[in-house]
Structures are given as C-alpha cells and as structure tokens.
Design an enzyme around this catalytic site. Structure first.
Site, PDB file in Angstrom:
ATOM      1  N   PRO A  16      33.349  33.642  25.985  1.00 53.97           N
ATOM      2  CG  PRO A  16      31.332  34.331  26.878  1.00 53.97           C
ATOM      3  CD  PRO A  16      32.387  33.287  27.029  1.00 53.97           C
ATOM      4  CG  ASN A  17      32.061  38.925  23.810  1.00 51.34           C
ATOM      5  OD1 ASN A  17      31.644  39.055  22.654  1.00 51.34           O
ATOM      6  ND2 ASN A  17      31.253  38.876  24.838  1.00 51.34           N
ATOM      7  NE  ARG A  24      35.329  41.950  25.424  1.00 54.32           N
ATOM      8  CZ  ARG A  24      35.263  41.070  26.401  1.00 54.32           C
ATOM      9  NH1 ARG A  24      36.054  40.016  26.386  1.00 54.32           N
ATOM     10  NH2 ARG A  24      34.422  41.235  27.379  1.00 54.32           N
ATOM     11  CE1 TYR A  29      38.629  42.097  29.599  1.00 54.10           C
ATOM     12  CE2 TYR A  29      37.437  43.427  27.993  1.00 54.10           C
ATOM     13  CZ  TYR A  29      37.461  42.714  29.171  1.00 54.10           C
ATOM     14  OH  TYR A  29      36.329  42.617  29.941  1.00 54.10           O
ATOM     15  CG  ASN A  80      39.418  34.727  30.628  1.00 51.58           C
ATOM     16  OD1 ASN A  80      38.345  34.906  31.212  1.00 51.58           O
ATOM     17  ND2 ASN A  80      40.142  35.721  30.146  1.00 51.58           N
ATOM     18  CB  ALA A  83      30.468  37.337  30.209  1.00 51.42           C
ATOM     19  CG  HIS A  86      31.298  37.571  36.205  1.00 49.59           C
ATOM     20  ND1 HIS A  86      32.385  37.573  37.051  1.00 49.59           N
ATOM     21  CD2 HIS A  86      31.731  38.140  35.033  1.00 49.59           C
ATOM     22  CE1 HIS A  86      33.418  38.153  36.440  1.00 49.59           C
ATOM     23  NE2 HIS A  86      33.040  38.498  35.206  1.00 49.59           N
ATOM     24  CD  GLU A 104      38.388  32.412  38.342  1.00 47.68           C
ATOM     25  OE1 GLU A 104      38.394  31.766  39.413  1.00 47.68           O
ATOM     26  OE2 GLU A 104      37.653  33.394  38.135  1.00 47.68           O
ATOM     27  CG  HIS A 106      39.453  36.698  35.203  1.00 44.62           C
ATOM     28  ND1 HIS A 106      38.366  36.331  34.453  1.00 44.62           N
ATOM     29  CD2 HIS A 106      39.394  35.978  36.354  1.00 44.62           C
ATOM     30  CE1 HIS A 106      37.665  35.433  35.123  1.00 44.62           C
ATOM     31  NE2 HIS A 106      38.267  35.195  36.276  1.00 44.62           N
ATOM     32  CB  SER A 108      40.485  43.208  33.292  1.00 51.17           C
ATOM     33  OG  SER A 108      39.346  42.378  33.499  1.00 51.17           O
ATOM     34  NE  ARG A 113      36.593  45.454  33.949  1.00 52.74           N
ATOM     35  CZ  ARG A 113      36.280  44.757  32.853  1.00 52.74           C
ATOM     36  NH1 ARG A 113      36.811  43.556  32.646  1.00 52.74           N
ATOM     37  NH2 ARG A 113      35.449  45.261  31.953  1.00 52.74           N
ATOM     38  NE  ARG A 117      33.128  43.770  34.003  1.00 56.94           N
ATOM     39  CZ  ARG A 117      32.645  43.362  32.834  1.00 56.94           C
ATOM     40  NH1 ARG A 117      32.804  42.127  32.448  1.00 56.94           N
ATOM     41  NH2 ARG A 117      32.026  44.202  32.021  1.00 56.94           N
TER      42      ARG A 117
HETATM   43  C1  DQA Z   1      37.455  38.768  31.687  1.00 53.32           C
HETATM   44  C2  DQA Z   1      36.672  39.586  32.733  1.00 53.32           C
HETATM   45  C3  DQA Z   1      35.179  39.341  32.591  1.00 53.32           C
HETATM   46  O1  DQA Z   1      34.470  40.084  33.564  1.00 53.32           O
HETATM   47  C4  DQA Z   1      34.707  39.763  31.226  1.00 53.32           C
HETATM   48  O2  DQA Z   1      33.336  39.482  31.058  1.00 53.32           O
HETATM   49  C5  DQA Z   1      35.516  39.178  30.110  1.00 53.32           C
HETATM   50  C6  DQA Z   1      36.957  39.022  30.282  1.00 53.32           C
HETATM   51  C7  DQA Z   1      38.971  39.125  31.696  1.00 53.32           C
HETATM   52  O3  DQA Z   1      39.727  38.379  31.090  1.00 53.32           O
HETATM   53  O4  DQA Z   1      39.374  40.141  32.265  1.00 53.32           O
HETATM   54  O5  DQA Z   1      34.998  38.905  29.041  1.00 53.32           O
HETATM   55  O6  DQA Z   1      37.339  37.401  32.014  1.00 53.32           O
END
Ligand code: DQA
Length: 151
Positions: A16-17, A24, A29, A80, A83, A86, A104, A106, A108, A113, A117
């Site tokens: 998501p997102n 964003r 990111y 990835n 959210a 977690h 896996e 990410h 960031s 953080r 997370r």
């Molecule tokens: C993320 C890190 C997650 O904590 C966050 O909710 C994201 C992006 C990352 O790519 O750094 O949406 O997975």
C-alpha cells in the site's frame, strides 16, 4: 533446432501507498515513481534472462491472491509489503506457500525509523532483506536473484 529454455519469472509485489512514490514523502522514499522503478526492473530482468511481473495493491487480500495465483509458477518473489510488513500474518502465510526465494525490500532503512517499523513479519522467511538503498535496492535485488537462480 533446439528451443531455448523458458525464461524464469520473478514476481515483484508492492504494498500500500507505493503507487504514490514520487509524491509521497520524497525525502524518505525518493523522487522516482513506481512506474519508473517497474520499467527499470523489467528492462534489467530482460537483460538477465528473467521475466519480471510487477503488481501493486493497497489491499492485503489482493496481494495474498496474487501470491496464491503465482506461487507455483514463479522462480522468485521480490516484495515490499510497505505497511503490511509490520502487521500482515496473511501475507506471511501466503508467502509460505512457495519454495521460491523471497527478497524483502524497503526503500527506507526501517531500523532507523519508528520502533513499530523495526518488526517485519516476513524477514525470517525471506532469503534476504534489502533496506535503505532507495530505488537502487530493486536493481540490487534483481541482479542478485539472477545469480541465485543460476545456482
Ligand atoms: C517501506 C517502509 C514501511 O515502514 C512503510 O510503511 C512503507 C514503505 C519502505 O519501502 O521503506 O510504506 O516498506
């Protein structure tokens, strides 16, 4: 004439997102859009002899269904979960269907953080985790996978 072996498929899943990348929180990111990341992954995959299929969803169940549809036919999964990293036992359970290596990723560094997370529901079932390399992490993942799949 001998036909060449079918290309191995790598499923790339974005949670998501991540469809909002570029807009964003670019300071966290980066400025690259998801479309640009996917285009680059497909291009690199082609050069490495891999077929890359990318899928993004803001819905947990849609990601679970995508894994269920592909677990028997894909050679590897790059994910990835955003959210859902977690929180999602459902995505973890779906990933357990496959014997294919899971990377896996990410953008960031999740360990730098907020503490919520720091926990990943999938890190212990992943072959590897890349966190904090921004969009470059995806290139690193596909290159490493090509090597892993040759062995
Ligand atoms: C993320 C890190 C997650 O904590 C966050 O909710 C994201 C992006 C990352 O790519 O750094 O949406 O997975």
């Amino acid at each position: 004439m001998k036909s060449s072996p079918p290309e191995k498929k790598v499923l790339v899943l974005h949670g998501p997102n991540l469809n909002m990348l570029g807009k964003r929180e670019p300071e966290i990111y980066g400025k690259m859009t998801l479309e640009e990341i996917n285009r680059e992954l497909i291009r690199q995959g082609k050069n490495l002899g891999l077929t890359v299929e990318c899928f993004q969803s803001n819905h947990e169940g849609a990601i679970v269904e995508k894994i269920q549809e592909n677990f028997e036919t894909c050679s590897a999964i790059i994910i990835n979960p955003a959210a859902y990293t977690h929180t999602s036992v459902a995505i973890r359970d779906a990933l357990l269907l496959t014997d294919a290596p899971i990377i896996e990723i990410h953008l960031s560094n999740i360990y730098k953080r907020e503490t919520f997370r720091h926990r990943s529901m999938i890190s212990d079932i992943a072959a590897a985790q890349l966190t904090g390399f921004g969009h470059r992490g995806y290139s690193m993942a596909i290159t490493a996978l090509a090597g892993m799949l040759q062995n």
